[in-house]
Design an enzyme around this catalytic site. Structure first.
Site, short mmCIF file in Angstrom:
data_model
loop_
_atom_site.label_atom_id
_atom_site.label_comp_id
_atom_site.label_asym_id
_atom_site.label_seq_id
_atom_site.Cartn_x
_atom_site.Cartn_y
_atom_site.Cartn_z
N GLU A 1 9.11 0.71 11.20
CA GLU A 1 10.16 1.75 11.07
C GLU A 1 9.44 3.08 11.25
OE1 GLU A 1 13.34 1.21 10.41
OE2 GLU A 1 13.28 -0.89 9.81
N THR B 1 4.97 7.39 14.15
CA THR B 1 4.88 6.60 15.38
C THR B 1 3.42 6.39 15.76
OG1 THR B 1 7.04 7.35 16.09
CG2 THR B 1 5.56 6.57 17.82
N GLU B 2 2.61 7.43 15.56
CA GLU B 2 1.19 7.35 15.90
C GLU B 2 0.50 6.20 15.16
OE1 GLU B 2 -0.62 10.89 14.62
OE2 GLU B 2 -2.56 10.43 15.53
N GLU C 1 9.05 15.32 16.14
CA GLU C 1 9.53 15.15 14.77
C GLU C 1 8.83 16.18 13.89
OE1 GLU C 1 8.34 11.59 12.48
OE2 GLU C 1 10.45 11.40 11.93
N CYS D 1 13.14 10.16 8.14
CA CYS D 1 12.94 9.71 9.53
C CYS D 1 14.23 9.79 10.33
CB CYS D 1 12.35 8.31 9.55
SG CYS D 1 13.20 7.18 8.45
N LYS E 1 0.86 -1.20 0.00
CA LYS E 1 0.00 0.00 0.00
C LYS E 1 0.89 1.24 0.00
CE LYS E 1 -2.03 2.95 2.24
NZ LYS E 1 -1.95 4.40 1.99
P1 NDP Z 1 1.41 8.04 8.23
O1 NDP Z 1 2.13 7.27 9.26
O2 NDP Z 1 -0.01 8.35 8.42
O3 NDP Z 1 1.54 7.32 6.80
C1 NDP Z 1 2.34 6.21 6.48
C2 NDP Z 1 1.55 5.17 5.68
O4 NDP Z 1 0.55 4.57 6.51
C3 NDP Z 1 0.77 5.76 4.52
O5 NDP Z 1 0.72 4.82 3.47
C4 NDP Z 1 -0.60 5.97 5.13
O6 NDP Z 1 -1.61 6.09 4.19
C5 NDP Z 1 -0.74 4.71 5.94
N1 NDP Z 1 -1.71 4.77 7.04
C6 NDP Z 1 -2.29 5.86 7.62
N2 NDP Z 1 -3.11 5.48 8.62
C7 NDP Z 1 -3.05 4.13 8.68
C8 NDP Z 1 -3.65 3.14 9.53
N3 NDP Z 1 -4.47 3.48 10.52
N4 NDP Z 1 -3.36 1.83 9.33
C9 NDP Z 1 -2.49 1.47 8.34
N5 NDP Z 1 -1.91 2.35 7.52
C10 NDP Z 1 -2.16 3.67 7.68
O7 NDP Z 1 2.19 9.37 7.96
P2 NDP Z 1 1.59 10.73 7.38
O8 NDP Z 1 1.75 10.69 5.93
O9 NDP Z 1 0.21 11.01 7.87
O10 NDP Z 1 2.54 11.79 8.04
C11 NDP Z 1 2.29 12.25 9.38
C12 NDP Z 1 3.58 12.45 10.09
O11 NDP Z 1 4.23 11.21 10.24
C13 NDP Z 1 4.58 13.32 9.37
O12 NDP Z 1 4.38 14.65 9.64
C14 NDP Z 1 5.89 12.82 9.89
O13 NDP Z 1 6.21 13.49 11.08
C15 NDP Z 1 5.62 11.38 10.19
N6 NDP Z 1 6.15 10.47 9.14
C16 NDP Z 1 7.25 9.78 9.45
C17 NDP Z 1 7.78 8.94 8.50
C18 NDP Z 1 9.01 8.20 8.81
O14 NDP Z 1 9.56 7.55 7.94
N7 NDP Z 1 9.45 8.25 10.03
C19 NDP Z 1 7.21 8.77 7.16
C20 NDP Z 1 5.98 9.52 6.97
C21 NDP Z 1 5.51 10.34 7.95
P3 NDP Z 1 -1.93 7.58 3.63
O15 NDP Z 1 -0.69 8.10 3.02
O16 NDP Z 1 -2.93 7.38 2.61
O17 NDP Z 1 -2.39 8.37 4.81
#
Ligand code: NDP
Length: 485
Positions: A265, A245-246, A396, A299, A191
């Site tokens: 990760e 992380t959330e 972050e 990250c 996904k």
């Molecule tokens: P998310 O953690 O929401 O997104 C990562 C992936 O998970 C995306 O494919 C997302 O889909 C998907 N996803 C979202 N909600 C769920 C769920 N409940 N169950 C399973 N999969 C899910 O990151 P965001 O894009 O919302 O970014 C938010 C914050 O997260 C950023 O501001 C940043 O601080 C942090 N982040 C950190 C990353 C890292 O590598 N450490 C990478 C990305 C974000 P979709 O994109 O459609 O929401």
């Protein structure tokens, strides 16, 4: 005379745009299930846009639970009938083929990734795409040698992997997930992130070109709900997630008690630590690369600069000089250093946290740079006078924002670096090897770079501690996550 010389030396860059012609983007894309393209059962779709211009690029099918069901069933069928029983030597051939095709089509991928993500072409061309190909090459090498990987005489695959990836390195994260999974004999449902689906969909074309058997890799596009449906699906044996992380915590809860294997990760708030004996000019490059590479959407970004008090003024002065030379703008221009922020939502988050930094009393500085009138942009920003309790030192930001703190002794540097709920990465800049080793042992971080930063190699494991997640990707360790060991 001096004026004439100054004017003669006032050289400007000429634009050096990469051509878009190498990429053809379809008006709409379906889901890639069992080797076929199909619309979502519900008919729902969403738009992906170019964050540098806000121009809509294509409509993308939004997968619901019925589509996820079909994708998992296709992956299960391919696992049982074709990919699981296939000898490693045969699986390796497919992986080598994918790697070679990625190299052949690298320019197309680099341009597409820049358009859909907003990152500079220099980075997609020199980092994202070559590393993605390198991951497939590396794990192709393991496919027929799994019994020598140190996990017992006959380690077997786990089954069907549900893999959810973020938007910051779309193709590279797909490669990090798919290459070890396939090498070990698993099949996958992947996904991609909602804002950056296009390179994963182009990868589906590469898989077709490589004649990968149908169902071995299935790609379901959609938003968070699609990811949630995938990780909760009872037909999934292994969950791999990269993101916040959330969401990582939510996924852990969804998976708890199901017997599914899981690796996460997650985020980071890395310390990049500069001692007074460091080669300052190299350290400045490392600081810039650590936090401004990929607009700080990394990250493991070195988002907290810990600099020894005796050289703090010098380092900050040189850093500001260097930031004045960075070029922000068109991601397709080969001179561009800082591209667009990936989404409006991310821009709002960065803007909000930077405002919190000012409100809490830190001093904010950015070089003068022209911000394009359309698209999502954030100037490189440095905060000095930051204390450990400030939100910009703890949370972050995931943007081009550096928080500078100082320290006096190595013990204080370790204490400050470890004062975070995360534990993904760290950097050390010093000329003393003994100090590097001493620090590396004390820093609670999965990856510690010395006199360099943001270096990646497929043979080197990557992953974190604490709220940065668990499990490793890359290297021999990365295989463990996809093997029944
Ligand atoms: P998310 O953690 O929401 O997104 C990562 C992936 O998970 C995306 O494919 C997302 O889909 C998907 N996803 C979202 N909600 C769920 C769920 N409940 N169950 C399973 N999969 C899910 O990151 P965001 O894009 O919302 O970014 C938010 C914050 O997260 C950023 O501001 C940043 O601080 C942090 N982040 C950190 C990353 C890292 O590598 N450490 C990478 C990305 C974000 P979709 O994109 O459609 O929401």
């Amino acid at each position: 005379m001096a004026d004439v010389v100054a004017r003669a030396l006032d050289w400007q860059y000429a634009p050096a745009p990469e051509s878009r012609d190498v990429v053809s983007i379809a008006p709409e894309y379906g889901l890639f299930i069992d080797g076929q393209w199909a619309p979502a059962a519900s008919g729902d779709s969403f738009a992906t846009i170019n964050p540098a211009t806000e121009e809509p690029l294509a409509r993308i099918a939004s997968a619901g639970t019925a589509d996820v069901d079909r994708a998992v069933a296709a992956a299960r069928g391919a696992y049982e009938r074709v990919w699981g029983p296939m000898p490693g030597t045969e699986r390796a051939k497919y992986l080598y083929r994918i790697a070679r095709i990625l190299q052949e089509r690298s320019r197309e991928f680099a341009v597409l990734e820049s358009i859909d993500n907003g990152k500079p072409i220099r980075e997609t061309r020199d980092v994202d795409i070559p590393l993605a190909a390198a991951h497939f090459f590396y794990y192709a090498g393991w496919a027929d040698k799994l019994e020598y990987a140190g996990f017992g005489p006959a380690p077997g695959p786990i089954g069907v992997a549900g893999q959810v990836i973020p938007w910051n390195f779309p193709l590279l994260m797909a490669a990090w997930k798919l290459a070890p999974a396939l090498a070990a004999g698993n099949t996958s449902v992947l996904k991609p992130a909602e804002t950056t689906p296009l390179s994963a969909l182009l990868l589906a074309d590469v898989l077709r070109q490589a004649e990968l058997p149908p169902g071995v890799v299935n790609i379901v596009t959609g938003a968070g709900d699609t990811g949630a449906a995938l990780v909760a699906h009872p037909g999934i044996d292994k969950v791999a997630f990269t993101g916040s992380t959330e969401v990582g915590i939510a996924i852990s809860k969804a998976v708890a008690g199901t017997g599914k294997r899981i690796t996460l990760e997650l985020g980071g708030k890395a310390a990049n630590i500069v001692f007074d004996d460091a080669p300052i000019d190299q350290a400045i490059e490392g600081i810039v690369n650590g936090i401004f590479f990929n607009q700080g959407h990394v990250c493991c970004a070195g988002s907290r600069l810990l600099v020894q008090e005796s050289v703090a003024d010098l380092v900050i002065e040189r850093l500001k000089d260097r930031l004045g030379t960075l070029r922000l703008g068109d991601p397709l221009d080969k001179n561009t250093d800082i591209g667009a922020i990936n989404s409006r939502q991310q821009l709002d988050k960065i803007t909000g946290l930077a405002a919190a930094g000012e409100a809490e009393g830190a001093q904010r500085w950015s070089p003068s740079c022209e911000i394009p009138s359309r698209g999502y942009w954030f100037a490189p920003t440095v905060f000095t006078g930051v204390s450990q309790s400030h939100r910009i030192a703890r949370e972050e930001i995931f943007g081009p924002v550096l928080s500078v703190l100082t320290f006096r002794t190595p013990d204080e540097a370790v204490a400050k670096a470890n004062n975070t709920p995360y534990g993904l990465s760290a950097g050390i800049w010093t000329e003393k090897g003994s100090r590097i080793l001493w620090m590396a042992q004390k820093l609670r971080a999965g990856v510690v770079w010395a006199n360099t930063y943001n270096r990646f190699d497929p043979a080197s494991p990557f992953g974190g501690y604490q709220e940065s997640g668990f499990g490793r990707e890359g290297g021999r360790h990365g295989l463990a996550a996809y093997l029944n060991v």
